[in-house]
Design a protein around this motif. Structure first.
Motif, PDB file in Angstrom:
ATOM      1  N   TRP A  14       0.872  -1.406   0.001  1.00 39.44           N
ATOM      2  CA  TRP A  14       0.189   0.098  -0.171  1.00 39.44           C
ATOM      3  C   TRP A  14       0.777   1.264   0.014  1.00 39.44           C
ATOM      4  O   TRP A  14       1.801   1.380   0.793  1.00 39.44           O
ATOM      5  N   ALA A  66      -0.584   7.375  -0.890  1.00 35.86           N
ATOM      6  CA  ALA A  66      -1.341   8.219  -1.768  1.00 35.86           C
ATOM      7  C   ALA A  66      -1.254   9.629  -1.526  1.00 35.86           C
ATOM      8  O   ALA A  66      -1.944  10.548  -1.839  1.00 35.86           O
ATOM      9  N   GLN A  87      -1.021  11.189   1.048  1.00 34.69           N
ATOM     10  CA  GLN A  87      -1.554  11.256   2.553  1.00 34.69           C
ATOM     11  C   GLN A  87      -0.557  11.888   3.607  1.00 34.69           C
ATOM     12  O   GLN A  87      -0.934  12.333   4.612  1.00 34.69           O
ATOM     13  N   THR A 102      -1.476  13.135   7.397  1.00 38.18           N
ATOM     14  CA  THR A 102      -2.883  13.012   7.430  1.00 38.18           C
ATOM     15  C   THR A 102      -3.299  11.621   7.158  1.00 38.18           C
ATOM     16  O   THR A 102      -4.393  11.435   6.502  1.00 38.18           O
ATOM     17  N   THR A 159      -4.884   8.137   6.909  1.00 42.63           N
ATOM     18  CA  THR A 159      -5.941   7.686   7.950  1.00 42.63           C
ATOM     19  C   THR A 159      -5.764   6.558   8.783  1.00 42.63           C
ATOM     20  O   THR A 159      -4.919   5.696   8.224  1.00 42.63           O
ATOM     21  N   SER A 173      -7.161   4.063   9.000  1.00 46.72           N
ATOM     22  CA  SER A 173      -7.722   2.912   8.438  1.00 46.72           C
ATOM     23  C   SER A 173      -6.577   2.283   7.462  1.00 46.72           C
ATOM     24  O   SER A 173      -6.257   1.036   7.150  1.00 46.72           O
ATOM     25  N   TYR A 176      -9.976  12.590  11.847  1.00 46.88           N
ATOM     26  CA  TYR A 176     -11.186  12.573  10.531  1.00 46.88           C
ATOM     27  C   TYR A 176     -12.514  12.245  11.278  1.00 46.88           C
ATOM     28  O   TYR A 176     -12.764  11.584  12.126  1.00 46.88           O
ATOM     29  N   TYR A 204     -11.424  -0.873   0.182  1.00 48.48           N
ATOM     30  CA  TYR A 204     -10.505  -0.479   1.873  1.00 48.48           C
ATOM     31  C   TYR A 204     -11.562  -0.969   3.017  1.00 48.48           C
ATOM     32  O   TYR A 204     -11.191  -0.611   4.090  1.00 48.48           O
ATOM     33  N   LEU A 205     -12.330  -1.607   2.679  1.00 50.31           N
ATOM     34  CA  LEU A 205     -13.382  -1.778   3.832  1.00 50.31           C
ATOM     35  C   LEU A 205     -13.560  -3.376   3.976  1.00 50.31           C
ATOM     36  O   LEU A 205     -13.544  -4.037   2.956  1.00 50.31           O
ATOM     37  N   TYR A 263     -14.070  -1.888  12.692  1.00 51.02           N
ATOM     38  CA  TYR A 263     -13.573  -0.762  13.042  1.00 51.02           C
ATOM     39  C   TYR A 263     -14.355   0.718  13.188  1.00 51.02           C
ATOM     40  O   TYR A 263     -13.775   1.556  13.471  1.00 51.02           O
ATOM     41  N   GLU A 317     -14.770   4.384   9.461  1.00 57.19           N
ATOM     42  CA  GLU A 317     -13.916   3.818   8.134  1.00 57.19           C
ATOM     43  C   GLU A 317     -14.384   4.188   7.001  1.00 57.19           C
ATOM     44  O   GLU A 317     -13.676   4.199   5.910  1.00 57.19           O
ATOM     45  N   GLN A 333     -13.388   7.490   5.673  1.00 61.42           N
ATOM     46  CA  GLN A 333     -11.978   7.610   5.655  1.00 61.42           C
ATOM     47  C   GLN A 333     -11.431   6.853   4.159  1.00 61.42           C
ATOM     48  O   GLN A 333     -10.377   7.205   3.286  1.00 61.42           O
ATOM     49  N   ALA A 334     -12.309   5.849   3.910  1.00 55.23           N
ATOM     50  CA  ALA A 334     -11.975   5.004   2.638  1.00 55.23           C
ATOM     51  C   ALA A 334     -12.252   6.181   1.434  1.00 55.23           C
ATOM     52  O   ALA A 334     -11.620   6.024   0.605  1.00 55.23           O
ATOM     53  N   CYS A 356     -11.933   9.260   1.891  1.00 59.82           N
ATOM     54  CA  CYS A 356     -10.905  10.227   1.569  1.00 59.82           C
ATOM     55  C   CYS A 356      -9.561   9.614   0.802  1.00 59.82           C
ATOM     56  O   CYS A 356      -8.980  10.327   0.010  1.00 59.82           O
ATOM     57  N   ARG A 357      -9.476   8.218   1.365  1.00 59.78           N
ATOM     58  CA  ARG A 357      -8.406   7.782   0.670  1.00 59.78           C
ATOM     59  C   ARG A 357      -8.573   7.703  -1.031  1.00 59.78           C
ATOM     60  O   ARG A 357      -7.500   7.882  -1.660  1.00 59.78           O
ATOM     61  N   ALA A 386      -7.531  10.784  -2.010  1.00 61.93           N
ATOM     62  CA  ALA A 386      -6.131  11.071  -2.078  1.00 61.93           C
ATOM     63  C   ALA A 386      -5.381  10.503  -3.481  1.00 61.93           C
ATOM     64  O   ALA A 386      -4.458  10.817  -3.758  1.00 61.93           O
ATOM     65  N   TYR A 400      -4.770  16.440   1.513  1.00 60.12           N
ATOM     66  CA  TYR A 400      -5.286  16.282   3.052  1.00 60.12           C
ATOM     67  C   TYR A 400      -4.670  17.036   3.994  1.00 60.12           C
ATOM     68  O   TYR A 400      -3.334  17.018   4.027  1.00 60.12           O
TER      69      TYR A 400
END
Lengths: 206, 529
Positions: free
Chosen positions: A62, A65, A67, A72, A74, A76, B43, B175-176, B298, B302, B305-306, B308-309, B312, B318
């Motif tokens: 991973w 990205a 961030q 920042t 996350t 997650s 977040y 992402y989840l 979680y 989440e 945040q996913a 937001c990813r 990004a 961010y």
């Protein structure tokens, strides 16, 4: 289909902006290098099969990205990762000293207490080194992490870094075997076509 | 400016709530330059998921007054963004003593494999319990802080709902991870019952007679046969769902199952609305067991945040821990952008949480959506007869004294808490209570017991708070290029309204572009050896 694959491992790459995280990732997964690689856009994660000491695993590596720029990432991002590669630029002392912050961030958010960490000093092809190999080794020893120096540009050390990390993860009991024990559900494209099993109401209407 | 941020954007998003995050992802996804900032260092704002220490900080956080407004510069007026924390009130927390069942140390992997028989023996041992005083509890929770993921705004996804569709289409789903909600429960007159949801549930349930089973089957099938916008459904807009069910020849128990659990309705819900809600529930049954709902591992945060990813990954920038004030043209022109960290950041569009919208644009008098919340940490499942896992319980007040309370219980599988504990969320509409949390007290007296009598769970920790969400309809006269995003609507269990709001904002900004299209065949596939 993939009987030969032992497991899928989630590996994170973290470190300051510009140390070459995405370049390492692309060198390892695609064997490519772009000297003009600017701030990361469009790299999410990449997967690659890796065989080491007779074990084949699938790596999902991973990228941050971008961030990480303003710290920042996350929480997650860190979830369930078995390995983390902490990258600094050997020609920039500042990226090396910031590793402390990255380690503590990793400790805060990683959900596996025995996550395997590797410190990588990148860009050894460049002139103007500010961090000696010895300093890197000492830092890694102090924090009980693996250590390697690499160059994403010349390919030096890149393959080796990932192999060593994977070997250590496989040797760490309890880090990867118990995956998926909780019957979690992923929603993906198949979801669309799936028919309700008996008990659903939709099928009664057909 | 100290940080080398670009100075102009297509979209600046202020606040990391869910709607804001979806909009940020959708805009970045189609190649727009996006800056996403939040003044908090975490977040999610009102959507956040916290560990136990974070909760303590959040409780203690009094919020800061909006920064003083600067004098106008070159025709530009500075309007301070508001403090969204002010929307939370009546916060209190308490710790209690109780008995917890200590998780057994999991046998070391290598040993377990070597001695399969020994493992069977060890599970026969009586569970180890530990008696805690209130002070012990406090210390224990602090020491386990990071094992807790406590949601300010817990929400579920319908397995066949629009949110899941968007997650799949946009591939944010990768992402989840999710868990199915195992038990759908109803508590009437202090008795908790499992609600039959699927066909097989209806066949096997013992709370319904055989004659009634046939009627229930027929009714559930009928409920699904109503077509959207049909005349039949329109006619049902003037009656309540409760009255509709009363005409269906089914016992009161079964009426309650449908009214409160399947439609998640109240006594006031119209029949047409009730039927739509029941359909959403029933359509999602049967794909992941006998449950329509899934819960994000979680916690709720989440999901945002996913998004937001994704933003990004497509170039969204961010910045947390960073304030931003509005820049508006003195002559009521469009918003020019934001003023942040001493610099001007120009933006074509500004997307902002309603809670942060400068107060001059907000009408707090118009009706708002206000809800009460409780977070309980307990020692046992509320329904020991159910499957191990997540339970969703509805607690109606048959005399209409209060609106129904929704209870969501999460066990350690969800990563919301360590083994041996449960996190229980309560949500109810604020309105009919004479004193805050009066309705919660009744539920707690029915379902929990301080001494653990009758096998009831004991509450070890209780956090209460009230949230007054400013909806985007309360915001008016914003410049046309500023878009406000409502906070979590906790009174509906799913994400539908937030998703719709995000899509509407996106379409207003970029009418010709697709909302969260599927990424092209992705590079990672090609990279396999």
């Amino acid at each position: 289909m993939e009987e030969d694959v032992l497991t899928t491992l989630k590996i994170l790459i973290i470190g300051e902006s510009g140390v070459g995280k995405s370049s390492l990732l692309l060198r390892f997964t695609e064997d490519s290098f772009n000297p003009d690689q600017s701030i990361t856009i469009g790299v999410d994660f990449k997967t690659k099969k890796l065989t080491t000491e007779g074990n084949t695993v699938r790596l999902a590596i991973w990228d941050t990205a971008g961030q990480e720029r303003f710290r920042t990432l996350t929480p997650s991002y860190y979830r369930d990762a078995q390995g983390a590669i902490l990258v600094y630029d050997v020609t920039s002392k500042q990226t090396f000293t910031k590793l402390d912050t990255w380690l503590s961030e990793l400790d805060t958010f990683s959900t596996k207490s025995n996550i395997v960490k590797m410190v990588v000093g990148n860009k050894i092809d460049k002139d103007g080194r500010e961090v000696s190999r010895d300093e890197g080794i000492k830092f890694a020893r102090r924090h009980a992490t693996l250590f390697i120096e690499s160059s994403a540009k010349t390919q030096d050390g890149v393959q080796c870094a990932f192999e060593e990390l994977v070997q250590k993860i496989i040797q760490t009991p309890g880090l990867w075997e118990s995956m998926r024990s909780k019957n979690t559900i992923s929603v993906d494209g198949d979801n669309n076509e799936s028919e309700p099993s008996c008990g659903g109401w939709k099928c009664s209407l057909s | 400016m100290s940080d080398d941020l670009p100075s102009s954007y297509d979209v600046v998003v202020v606040g990391t709530g869910l709607v804001e995050s979806i909009v940020a992802a959708a805009a970045a996804r189609i190649g727009k330059q996006v800056l996403h900032i939040d003044k908090n260092k975490y977040y999610g704002q009102h959507w956040a998921t916290f560990n136990y220490d974070d909760v303590q900080q959040w409780v203690g956080d009094k919020g800061e007054a909006p920064s003083p407004t600067h004098d106008p510069v070159d025709n530009l007026q500075f309007l301070a963004t508001e403090e969204s924390r002010r929307l939370v009130s009546d916060i209190s927390q308490d710790w209690f003593g109780g008995v917890i069942t200590k998780p057994k140390e999991p046998p070391k992997k290598s040993e377990a494999a070597a001695e399969g028989d020994a493992k069977a023996d060890s599970t026969d041992e009586a569970p180890v319990t530990e008696t805690l005083t209130a002070d012990d509890t406090k210390a224990k929770l602090a020491s386990l802080s990071r094992k807790f993921n406590i949601d300010l705004a817990p929400k579920l996804l319908f397995f066949k709902g629009p949110m899941v569709d968007v997650l799949i289409k946009s591939q944010v789903s990768r992402y989840l991870e999710f868990l199915g909600v195992q038990n759908i429960l109803l508590c009437v007159n202090g008795v908790i019952e499992l609600v039959p949801c699927s066909k097989s549930d209806v066949f096997s349930t013992r709370t319904v007679t055989i004659v009634e089973k046939r009627l229930l089957m027929k009714l559930l099938t009928t409920l699904q046969s109503y077509k959207d916008d049909s005349e039949e459904l329109k006619e049902l807009e003037n009656s309540t769902f409760e009255d509709y069910l009363k005409q269906q020849n089914i016992s009161e128990t079964v009426q309650h199952y449908i009214l409160y659990s399947i439609a998640m309705a109240t006594q006031e819900t119209t029949a047409a609305q009730g039927i739509k809600q029941a359909q959403a529930f029933l359509n999602s049954i049967g794909f992941c067991g006998n449950t329509p709902f899934i819960w994000p591992m979680y916690g709720t945060s989440e999901i945002l945040q996913a998004f937001c990813r994704l933003s990004a990954v497509y170039g969204g920038i961010y910045c947390l821990n960073r304030n931003a004030d509005f820049l508006v043209n003195v002559e009521n022109g469009p918003c020019e952008g934001v003023y942040s960290n001493g610099g001007i950041l120009k933006a074509q569009n500004v997307v902002v949480s309603t809670g942060l919208v400068p107060s001059c644009y907000v009408n707090r008098e118009s009706p708002s959506e206000c809800y009460q919340r409780a977070v309980l940490i307990t020692n046992k499942a509320v329904f020991p007869g159910g499957k191990e896992g997540i339970s969703l319980l509805t607690y109606p007040f048959l005399d209409s004294s209060f609106d129904p309370i929704t209870l969501l219980e999460l066990n350690s599988n969800t990563s919301s808490c360590p083994k041996g504990f449960f996190v229980v969320h309560l949500v109810s509409r604020k309105g009919k209570q004479k004193t805050p949390y009066e309705d919660f007290d009744k539920l707690i007296a029915d379902i929990f017991s301080p001494s653990g009598e009758g096998d009831k769970p004991t509450i070890l920790y209780k956090l209460l708070f009230t949230v007054d969400i400013i909806s985007s309809t309360q915001v008016s006269d914003l410049p046309a290029n500023v878009h406000s995003c409502s906070g979590p609507r906790c009174l509906s269990i799913d994400f539908h309204s937030s998703l719709q709001e995000a899509e509407t904002i996106f379409k207003r900004m970029f009418p010709d572009d697709e909302f969260l299209p599927t990424p092209e065949a992705v590079e990672e596939v090609a990279s396999e050896e």
